[in-house]
Design an enzyme around this catalytic site. Structure first.
Site, PDB file in Angstrom:
ATOM      1  CG  HIS A 279       7.791  -4.006  -2.667  1.00  0.00           C
ATOM      2  ND1 HIS A 279       8.883  -3.799  -3.485  1.00  0.00           N
ATOM      3  CD2 HIS A 279       6.789  -4.418  -3.476  1.00  0.00           C
ATOM      4  CE1 HIS A 279       8.539  -4.074  -4.737  1.00  0.00           C
ATOM      5  NE2 HIS A 279       7.276  -4.444  -4.756  1.00  0.00           N
TER       6      HIS A 279
ATOM      7  CD  GLU B 244       5.560  -8.358  -5.083  1.00  0.00           C
ATOM      8  OE1 GLU B 244       4.838  -7.986  -6.003  1.00  0.00           O
ATOM      9  OE2 GLU B 244       6.186  -7.574  -4.355  1.00  0.00           O
TER      10      GLU B 244
HETATM   11  P1  PGA Z   1       5.562  -5.516 -11.428  1.00  0.00           P
HETATM   12  O1  PGA Z   1       5.722  -5.137  -9.873  1.00  0.00           O
HETATM   13  O2  PGA Z   1       4.178  -6.055 -11.609  1.00  0.00           O
HETATM   14  O3  PGA Z   1       5.791  -4.230 -12.150  1.00  0.00           O
HETATM   15  O4  PGA Z   1       6.595  -6.543 -11.740  1.00  0.00           O
HETATM   16  C1  PGA Z   1       5.156  -5.934  -8.870  1.00  0.00           C
HETATM   17  C2  PGA Z   1       5.533  -5.415  -7.514  1.00  0.00           C
HETATM   18  O5  PGA Z   1       6.655  -4.942  -7.339  1.00  0.00           O
HETATM   19  O6  PGA Z   1       4.722  -5.449  -6.581  1.00  0.00           O
END
Ligand code: PGA
Length: 259
Positions: free
Chosen positions: A96, A166
């Site tokens: 992550h 992401e």
């Molecule tokens: P968020 O986080 O939906 O709050 O932007 C997503 C993540 O970090 O997996």
């Protein structure tokens, strides 16, 4: 893609067992009909056991937000895969952006965790994504391909992989994005990146690469979920802020059904 995967990443937003159990109970009851979607919750490590008991017998799976690559050893403050398996985890988030950028995890370390997880039958959710500066320098493709290449080095079995694309600048995480206005990716931006990920997966795993779910993550919410999830190559979502309450998470799961 045959199945969608929607994950709730609770980060360190619900550190108490009581609050995590309460929300998990709400989720289990509200999500019981959504059997066509793979749904998982990644709560704080200290709450995994209690939340796992609530999820038992339900269609919602238990996920860990992280793990160490070694099973045992002198690694102060780390969590072993044995501990995750003992409490019933079936998924683990690896790489992550908060782990990469705030805690300094690099692709080689993430790769060692990936190999340990896959060897022990955990489903990995490998998170990748470029920063705003990398995107502005035209390096998005280079960055995400390098993360894929290094993090998945020596991986043979593609059945246990989910990719979460992401973009760092879209993640609702002030510590990750100081001074940057956080916004979700637009649909064309998400499509472009997901196509790059899909092509890479096919070049690496052949036609099996078509079966690897690619989740979108970064400010996913009710208002953008349906459009994002109806695109080719967007096979689910990894949801942070909007996953903390069933009222905001349910519409995202429902968006899969109607998209
Ligand atoms: P968020 O986080 O939906 O709050 O932007 C997503 C993540 O970090 O997996």
């Amino acid at each position: 893609m045959e199945r969608y995967a929607i994950g709730a990443n609770w980060k360190m937003q619900k550190p108490l067992i009581s609050e995590s159990v309460l929300e998990a109970e709400r989720m289990v009851s509200a999500l019981s009909e959504y059997n066509d979607v793979d749904i998982f919750i990644a709560p704080s490590h200290n709450t995994l056991s209690a939340v796992g008991k609530i999820l038992e017998e339900s269609n919602v799976r238990l996920a860990s937000q992280n793990m160490h690559d070694a099973k045992r050893g002198a690694f102060t403050g780390e969590v072993s895969i044995e501990a995750l398996l003992e409490v019933g985890c079936e998924y683990v988030l690896l790489g992550h952006s908060e782990r990469r950028r705030i805690f300094g995890e690099d692709d080689n370390y993430i790769n060692r965790k990936v190999l340990t997880a896959i060897d022990n039958d955990l489903q990995i959710v490998l998170c990748i994504g470029e920063t705003a500066a990398e995107r502005n320098q035209g390096k998005m493709k280079e960055v995400i391909e390098k993360q894929l290449e290094l993090s998945l080095c020596d991986v043979i079995n593609s059945d246990q992989i989910i990719i979460a694309y992401e973009p760092v600048w879209a993640i609702n995480s002030p510590a990750l994005n100081p001074g940057i206005e956080i916004r979700p990716a637009t649909v064309p931006e998400a499509i472009q990146s997901h196509e790059i990920v899909r092509s890479w997966l096919i070049s690496r795993f052949g036609q099996r690469g078509n079966n690897i779910p690619i989740q979108y993550g970064g400010s996913m919410k009710e208002s953008n979920a349906k459009e994002l999830l109806s695109q080719d190559n967007i096979d689910g979502g990894l949801v942070g802020g909007a996953s903390l309450k069933i009222d905001t998470f349910l519409p995202i799961v429902q968006a899969v059904q109607v998209s």
